[in-house]
Design a protein around this motif. Structure first.
Motif, PDB file in Angstrom:
ATOM      1  N   LYS A  54       0.829  -1.207   0.000  1.00  0.00           N
ATOM      2  CA  LYS A  54       0.000   0.000   0.000  1.00  0.00           C
ATOM      3  C   LYS A  54       0.862   1.255   0.000  1.00  0.00           C
ATOM      4  CE  LYS A  54      -3.818  -2.113   2.472  1.00  0.00           C
ATOM      5  NZ  LYS A  54      -4.656  -2.066   3.670  1.00  0.00           N
ATOM      6  N   HIS A  55       0.261   2.352  -0.434  1.00  0.00           N
ATOM      7  CA  HIS A  55       0.905   3.664  -0.376  1.00  0.00           C
ATOM      8  C   HIS A  55       1.402   3.907   1.052  1.00  0.00           C
ATOM      9  CE1 HIS A  55       0.854   8.071   0.198  1.00  0.00           C
ATOM     10  NE2 HIS A  55       1.472   8.040  -0.970  1.00  0.00           N
ATOM     11  N   ALA A  56       2.624   4.385   1.172  1.00  0.00           N
ATOM     12  CA  ALA A  56       3.270   4.713   2.446  1.00  0.00           C
ATOM     13  C   ALA A  56       3.739   3.490   3.235  1.00  0.00           C
ATOM     14  CB  ALA A  56       2.403   5.619   3.306  1.00  0.00           C
ATOM     15  N   ARG A  74      -2.189   5.546  -7.356  1.00  0.00           N
ATOM     16  CA  ARG A  74      -2.187   6.601  -6.343  1.00  0.00           C
ATOM     17  C   ARG A  74      -3.640   7.040  -6.241  1.00  0.00           C
ATOM     18  NH1 ARG A  74       1.924  10.400  -7.736  1.00  0.00           N
ATOM     19  NH2 ARG A  74       3.336   8.805  -6.942  1.00  0.00           N
ATOM     20  N   SER A  92      12.470   3.094  -4.206  1.00  0.00           N
ATOM     21  CA  SER A  92      12.058   3.182  -2.805  1.00  0.00           C
ATOM     22  C   SER A  92      12.844   2.209  -1.947  1.00  0.00           C
ATOM     23  CB  SER A  92      10.563   2.903  -2.673  1.00  0.00           C
ATOM     24  OG  SER A  92       9.814   3.906  -3.297  1.00  0.00           O
ATOM     25  N   SER A  99       6.647   3.578   0.166  1.00  0.00           N
ATOM     26  CA  SER A  99       6.059   3.452  -1.165  1.00  0.00           C
ATOM     27  C   SER A  99       5.253   4.698  -1.500  1.00  0.00           C
ATOM     28  CB  SER A  99       5.145   2.231  -1.206  1.00  0.00           C
ATOM     29  OG  SER A  99       4.382   2.242  -2.384  1.00  0.00           O
ATOM     30  N   ASP A 100       5.377   5.153  -2.740  1.00  0.00           N
ATOM     31  CA  ASP A 100       4.579   6.310  -3.151  1.00  0.00           C
ATOM     32  C   ASP A 100       3.366   5.893  -3.962  1.00  0.00           C
ATOM     33  OD1 ASP A 100       5.877   5.584  -5.439  1.00  0.00           O
ATOM     34  OD2 ASP A 100       6.669   7.562  -5.909  1.00  0.00           O
ATOM     35  N   ALA A 101       3.059   4.578  -3.971  1.00  0.00           N
ATOM     36  CA  ALA A 101       1.900   4.066  -4.700  1.00  0.00           C
ATOM     37  C   ALA A 101       1.403   2.788  -4.022  1.00  0.00           C
ATOM     38  CB  ALA A 101       2.264   3.782  -6.152  1.00  0.00           C
ATOM     39  N   THR A 102       0.227   2.358  -4.438  1.00  0.00           N
ATOM     40  CA  THR A 102      -0.335   1.070  -4.017  1.00  0.00           C
ATOM     41  C   THR A 102      -0.224   0.125  -5.192  1.00  0.00           C
ATOM     42  OG1 THR A 102      -1.862   2.094  -2.460  1.00  0.00           O
ATOM     43  CG2 THR A 102      -2.460  -0.092  -3.279  1.00  0.00           C
ATOM     44  N   SER A 103       0.161  -1.115  -4.932  1.00  0.00           N
ATOM     45  CA  SER A 103       0.300  -2.112  -5.985  1.00  0.00           C
ATOM     46  C   SER A 103      -0.769  -3.185  -5.813  1.00  0.00           C
ATOM     47  CB  SER A 103       1.689  -2.751  -5.916  1.00  0.00           C
ATOM     48  OG  SER A 103       1.796  -3.771  -6.871  1.00  0.00           O
TER      49      SER A 103
END
Length: 122
Positions: A54-56, A74, A92, A99-103
């Motif tokens: 997840k993001h962050a 995002r 990262s 993380s600056d995005a969610t995968s």
């Protein structure tokens, strides 16, 4: 020591083929995922719709896609789709950032994960 532009990577003994697999992944050649197995790294599998990270989230690994497809998001906006032989999470992980995005797995996906312990920066 393997050099890739200004980035020099020194892999522990037995990991030089892994370094080559990672650094050539975005060329026309396919990644030899056997080198990951030979280096003692395991694959991770995710079902369609599962969240990979997840993001962050703290990023301690970079990922190479063995099979399937995933999306990087995002919020509700899709930033990128990564398919076989694609690499993501490398910056990262290398810079020890969040993380600056969610995968999310777009299809059933198998990833080779390389932890920070799998490489050493010089």
């Amino acid at each position: 020591m393997t050099e890739f532009g200004a980035l020099r990577l020194a892999f522990p003994a037995g990991r030089s083929s892994l370094a080559q697999a990672i650094l050539t992944a975005q060329s026309d050649e396919a990644i030899n995922f056997r080198s990951f197995q030979d280096a003692g790294l395991l694959s991770r599998s995710f079902k369609t719709g599962e969240t990979i990270f997840k993001h962050a989230d703290p990023m301690a690994e970079l990922y190479c896609v063995e099979s399937g497809r995933l999306g990087l998001y995002r919020g509700d906006r899709q930033l990128l789709v990564v398919g076989p032989n694609g690499i993501f999470g490398e910056m990262s992980s290398i810079e020890n950032e969040l993380s600056d995005a969610t995968s999310i797995a777009e299809t059933d996906v198998t990833l080779a994960a390389v932890s920070q312990k799998g490489f050493v920066l010089h």
